[in-house]
Scaffold this motif. Structure first.
Motif, PDB file in Angstrom:
ATOM      1  N   ILE A  70       0.833  -1.213   0.000  1.00 52.99           N
ATOM      2  CA  ILE A  70       0.000   0.000   0.000  1.00 52.99           C
ATOM      3  C   ILE A  70       0.865   1.260   0.000  1.00 52.99           C
ATOM      4  O   ILE A  70       1.845   1.354   0.741  1.00 52.99           O
ATOM      5  N   ALA A  71       0.461   2.214  -0.846  1.00 52.04           N
ATOM      6  CA  ALA A  71       1.142   3.518  -0.895  1.00 52.04           C
ATOM      7  C   ALA A  71       0.144   4.636  -0.650  1.00 52.04           C
ATOM      8  O   ALA A  71      -0.989   4.589  -1.149  1.00 52.04           O
ATOM      9  N   PHE A  72       0.563   5.633   0.111  1.00 46.09           N
ATOM     10  CA  PHE A  72      -0.184   6.883   0.223  1.00 46.09           C
ATOM     11  C   PHE A  72       0.563   7.918  -0.628  1.00 46.09           C
ATOM     12  O   PHE A  72       1.775   8.121  -0.448  1.00 46.09           O
ATOM     13  N   VAL A  73      -0.149   8.555  -1.557  1.00 49.04           N
ATOM     14  CA  VAL A  73       0.444   9.577  -2.413  1.00 49.04           C
ATOM     15  C   VAL A  73      -0.237  10.905  -2.090  1.00 49.04           C
ATOM     16  O   VAL A  73      -1.460  11.017  -2.184  1.00 49.04           O
ATOM     17  N   LEU A  74       0.575  11.902  -1.734  1.00 46.97           N
ATOM     18  CA  LEU A  74       0.038  13.165  -1.247  1.00 46.97           C
ATOM     19  C   LEU A  74       0.400  14.303  -2.197  1.00 46.97           C
ATOM     20  O   LEU A  74       1.580  14.590  -2.424  1.00 46.97           O
ATOM     21  N   ALA A  75      -0.622  14.948  -2.740  1.00 46.69           N
ATOM     22  CA  ALA A  75      -0.412  16.046  -3.691  1.00 46.69           C
ATOM     23  C   ALA A  75       0.114  17.288  -2.982  1.00 46.69           C
ATOM     24  O   ALA A  75      -0.053  17.457  -1.773  1.00 46.69           O
ATOM     25  N   GLY A  76       0.714  18.181  -3.767  1.00 40.69           N
ATOM     26  CA  GLY A  76       1.153  19.461  -3.234  1.00 40.69           C
ATOM     27  C   GLY A  76       0.009  20.451  -3.190  1.00 40.69           C
ATOM     28  O   GLY A  76      -0.883  20.415  -4.032  1.00 40.69           O
ATOM     29  N   GLY A  77       0.050  21.340  -2.204  1.00 37.98           N
ATOM     30  CA  GLY A  77      -1.038  22.315  -2.104  1.00 37.98           C
ATOM     31  C   GLY A  77      -0.881  23.297  -0.965  1.00 37.98           C
ATOM     32  O   GLY A  77      -1.850  23.926  -0.556  1.00 37.98           O
ATOM     33  N   GLY A  78       0.329  23.438  -0.424  1.00 43.26           N
ATOM     34  CA  GLY A  78       0.559  24.431   0.626  1.00 43.26           C
ATOM     35  C   GLY A  78      -0.340  24.234   1.828  1.00 43.26           C
ATOM     36  O   GLY A  78      -0.344  23.178   2.467  1.00 43.26           O
ATOM     37  N   SER A  79      -1.148  25.257   2.138  1.00 45.15           N
ATOM     38  CA  SER A  79      -2.019  25.218   3.321  1.00 45.15           C
ATOM     39  C   SER A  79      -3.028  24.075   3.264  1.00 45.15           C
ATOM     40  O   SER A  79      -3.560  23.656   4.285  1.00 45.15           O
ATOM     41  N   LYS A  80      -3.272  23.570   2.050  1.00 46.90           N
ATOM     42  CA  LYS A  80      -4.239  22.473   1.908  1.00 46.90           C
ATOM     43  C   LYS A  80      -3.707  21.147   2.455  1.00 46.90           C
ATOM     44  O   LYS A  80      -4.414  20.138   2.461  1.00 46.90           O
ATOM     45  N   GLY A  81      -2.450  21.156   2.893  1.00 49.67           N
ATOM     46  CA  GLY A  81      -1.912  19.962   3.542  1.00 49.67           C
ATOM     47  C   GLY A  81      -2.742  19.552   4.741  1.00 49.67           C
ATOM     48  O   GLY A  81      -2.733  18.382   5.143  1.00 49.67           O
ATOM     49  N   ALA A  82      -3.481  20.488   5.323  1.00 53.87           N
ATOM     50  CA  ALA A  82      -4.379  20.162   6.442  1.00 53.87           C
ATOM     51  C   ALA A  82      -5.407  19.123   6.011  1.00 53.87           C
ATOM     52  O   ALA A  82      -5.770  18.228   6.780  1.00 53.87           O
ATOM     53  N   TYR A  83      -5.896  19.262   4.772  1.00 51.47           N
ATOM     54  CA  TYR A  83      -6.869  18.308   4.234  1.00 51.47           C
ATOM     55  C   TYR A  83      -6.255  16.908   4.179  1.00 51.47           C
ATOM     56  O   TYR A  83      -6.899  15.917   4.520  1.00 51.47           O
ATOM     57  N   GLU A  84      -4.972  16.836   3.774  1.00 50.84           N
ATOM     58  CA  GLU A  84      -4.287  15.544   3.692  1.00 50.84           C
ATOM     59  C   GLU A  84      -4.134  14.914   5.073  1.00 50.84           C
ATOM     60  O   GLU A  84      -4.283  13.694   5.218  1.00 50.84           O
ATOM     61  N   CYS A  85      -3.846  15.733   6.074  1.00 47.41           N
ATOM     62  CA  CYS A  85      -3.735  15.208   7.444  1.00 47.41           C
ATOM     63  C   CYS A  85      -5.039  14.536   7.865  1.00 47.41           C
ATOM     64  O   CYS A  85      -5.036  13.445   8.450  1.00 47.41           O
TER      65      CYS A  85
ATOM     66  N   ILE B 277      -6.070   1.112   7.655  1.00 43.63           N
ATOM     67  CA  ILE B 277      -5.272   1.075   6.424  1.00 43.63           C
ATOM     68  C   ILE B 277      -3.934   1.744   6.708  1.00 43.63           C
ATOM     69  O   ILE B 277      -3.865   2.940   6.982  1.00 43.63           O
ATOM     70  N   LYS B 278      -2.864   0.965   6.645  1.00 40.87           N
ATOM     71  CA  LYS B 278      -1.513   1.461   6.925  1.00 40.87           C
ATOM     72  C   LYS B 278      -0.681   1.422   5.641  1.00 40.87           C
ATOM     73  O   LYS B 278      -0.827   0.518   4.824  1.00 40.87           O
ATOM     74  N   ALA B 279       0.197   2.399   5.511  1.00 38.43           N
ATOM     75  CA  ALA B 279       1.011   2.493   4.292  1.00 38.43           C
ATOM     76  C   ALA B 279       2.343   1.769   4.445  1.00 38.43           C
ATOM     77  O   ALA B 279       2.954   1.778   5.516  1.00 38.43           O
ATOM     78  N   ASP B 280       2.783   1.133   3.346  1.00 38.89           N
ATOM     79  CA  ASP B 280       4.138   0.595   3.265  1.00 38.89           C
ATOM     80  C   ASP B 280       5.085   1.663   2.740  1.00 38.89           C
ATOM     81  O   ASP B 280       6.296   1.596   2.966  1.00 38.89           O
ATOM     82  N   MET B 281       4.526   2.630   2.012  1.00 34.86           N
ATOM     83  CA  MET B 281       5.333   3.741   1.480  1.00 34.86           C
ATOM     84  C   MET B 281       4.445   4.970   1.376  1.00 34.86           C
ATOM     85  O   MET B 281       3.232   4.861   1.216  1.00 34.86           O
ATOM     86  N   VAL B 282       5.068   6.122   1.466  1.00 33.80           N
ATOM     87  CA  VAL B 282       4.339   7.376   1.305  1.00 33.80           C
ATOM     88  C   VAL B 282       5.240   8.329   0.520  1.00 33.80           C
ATOM     89  O   VAL B 282       6.448   8.398   0.760  1.00 33.80           O
ATOM     90  N   CYS B 283       4.650   9.018  -0.466  1.00 34.04           N
ATOM     91  CA  CYS B 283       5.438   9.970  -1.241  1.00 34.04           C
ATOM     92  C   CYS B 283       4.576  11.165  -1.612  1.00 34.04           C
ATOM     93  O   CYS B 283       3.345  11.088  -1.603  1.00 34.04           O
ATOM     94  N   GLY B 284       5.234  12.288  -1.945  1.00 34.27           N
ATOM     95  CA  GLY B 284       4.463  13.470  -2.282  1.00 34.27           C
ATOM     96  C   GLY B 284       5.320  14.600  -2.797  1.00 34.27           C
ATOM     97  O   GLY B 284       6.551  14.521  -2.813  1.00 34.27           O
TER      98      GLY B 284
END
Length: 429
Positions: A6-21, A32-39
């Motif tokens: 499983i991978a979590f992929v996190l888009a760029g967006g400045g202050s919108k990182g709160a949404y990703e959290c 659901i736990k990630a084996d890798m995370v990138c962004g």
């Protein structure tokens, strides 16, 4: 059988990182736990904190930060302030961001974590993309590369590493899904913050391996950090992740499962809530949704934005053009929806608004109007007679503008004498 990776992929967006959290918290709560995370950009910062098991720090950071605390720029800065910073200083200095990364990013924790971590940054002036997993990052440089990935040039100053200049990874890949797939991910949960950079196309054959979590709402300017809005985004990210995984219903809003009897009613309720500005960071059931919606419609009527007569005129123009393009902002749409509801209530089953042809043209507004009618959420105003309308007009348009001397002139007849004299004077000249 091989275990899913499983991978979590996190888009760029400045202050919108709160949404990703918020989305990551929801995924964790669902087991659901990630084996890798990138962004890219803010996604790399959130991903790094997730990798080192410090997501709470990211939550607190985004929930409390203000723009002037992150960048050396005035509070309530506009886009033009960033332009001036670029012209005179090659971009705003992200002093607060640097301090936060230095304080909270722990390279040792990231390297020792069972979760792999990747980021994207762009080398200038060559515009060369660097896709780096944690083992590709030189030792002692993890903080530098995370800062480089988040340097949204030209508004933020580029970051220099070993004599090379780097800027935001969103300039080449705002949401690096392929990076995760090429690294062996078999299931990707991608958080999309929409329209914040260049988005790479993914092989259609791999679409089934990717689940996108995104908002139907505009989340704001990426460099505008506002603690109240970010706390709201945090909640919206949490709820949208649950919706993406089928735990809740709705597009714009979040409804408990089976709140409405069918998809058409759910669609109508969703549209109606949007036109009357309900809070998207709330979980609704049928009871509280109806209560909030009825109250919001009443507030809209009392705000002075709604005039039924004018709204019906606008509605006639809309029918003539068969387009909602000229209605204007959401307040305008609220007026159209109430005008449609009023027309249906007065004309009953014979109303032209019951035509199936119109449903295909005005799908959302018409669905919202029918929802209002079906649930008795609007009370028709009595049509006033000619004398009442004239008296109201006279009171609002005439008496409100009278001053005592002017009123005395009317009573004594001096005003009319003045008018007659003026008329003959003009005629002679």
């Amino acid at each position: 059988m091989r275990r899913e990776k499983i991978a979590f992929v996190l888009a760029g967006g400045g202050s919108k990182g709160a949404y990703e959290c918020g989305a990551l918290i929801a995924l964790n709560k669902m087991g659901i736990k990630a084996d890798m995370v990138c962004g890219s950009s803010s996604g790399s910062l959130v991903g790094a904190l997730y990798c080192q098991n410090d997501l709470k720090i990211a939550v607190d950071m985004f929930a409390e930060l203000e723009t002037d605390e992150l960048f050396e720029i005035e509070r309530d800065a506009t886009i033009w302030d960033y332009v001036k910073a670029f012209i005179f200083r090659n971009g705003a200095d992200p002093k607060g961001l640097k301090d936060g990364i230095k304080r909270y990013i722990d390279e040792r924790k990231i390297r020792e974590s069972n979760v792999d971590f990747g980021l994207v940054t762009v080398e200038i002036p060559r515009i060369k993309g660097h896709y780096l997993w944690k083992n590709d990052v030189p030792k002692g440089k993890m903080q530098d590369y995370i800062l480089a990935s988040a340097s949204a040039f030209p508004m933020i100053k580029y970051h220099e590493i070993d004599g090379k200049k780097f800027i935001d990874g969103a300039y080449i890949d705002v949401m690096p899904v392929d990076m995760a797939l090429k690294h062996g991910a078999t299931k990707v949960y991608a958080v999309d913050l929409l329209r914040n950079g260049i988005e790479r196309k993914t092989d259609k054959k791999k679409k089934k391996e990717i689940l996108i979590i995104s908002s139907k709402w505009e989340l704001g300017f990426p460099l505008d950090f506002n603690s109240d809005r970010q706390r709201s985004m945090l909640r919206m990210g949490f709820l949208d992740a649950y919706k993406a995984l089928g735990k809740y219903d709705g597009e714009y809003f979040c409804f408990e499962k089976n709140t409405f009897k069918n998809k058409d009613t759910l669609f109508a309720a969703d549209c109606c809530g949007r036109f009357f500005n309900l809070n998207p960071a709330v979980v609704y059931n049928q009871r509280n949704f109806m209560r909030y919606l009825k109250s919001s419609i009443k507030d809209f009527e009392n705000s002075g934005e709604y005039n039924e007569h004018e709204a019906l005129d606008t509605l006639s123009a809309v029918f003539s053009s068969q387009s909602l393009d000229d209605v204007g902002e959401d307040g305008g749409y609220g007026s159209i929806v109430l005008a449609m509801a009023a027309k249906m209530m007065r004309e009953g089953k014979e109303s032209v608004l019951n035509s199936t042809l119109l449903s295909s043209i005005f799908d959302e507004t018409l669905a919202a109007a029918r929802f209002i009618v079906d649930n008795n959420l609007y009370r028709l105003h009595k049509r006033r007679g000619f004398l009442t309308r004239t008296a109201t007009f006279f009171y609002k348009k005439a008496l409100n503008n009278f001053k005592p001397p002017a009123l005395l002139d009317y009573i004594t007849g001096r005003y009319f004498v003045h008018k007659v004299k003026t008329f003959f004077h003009k005629k002679k000249s």
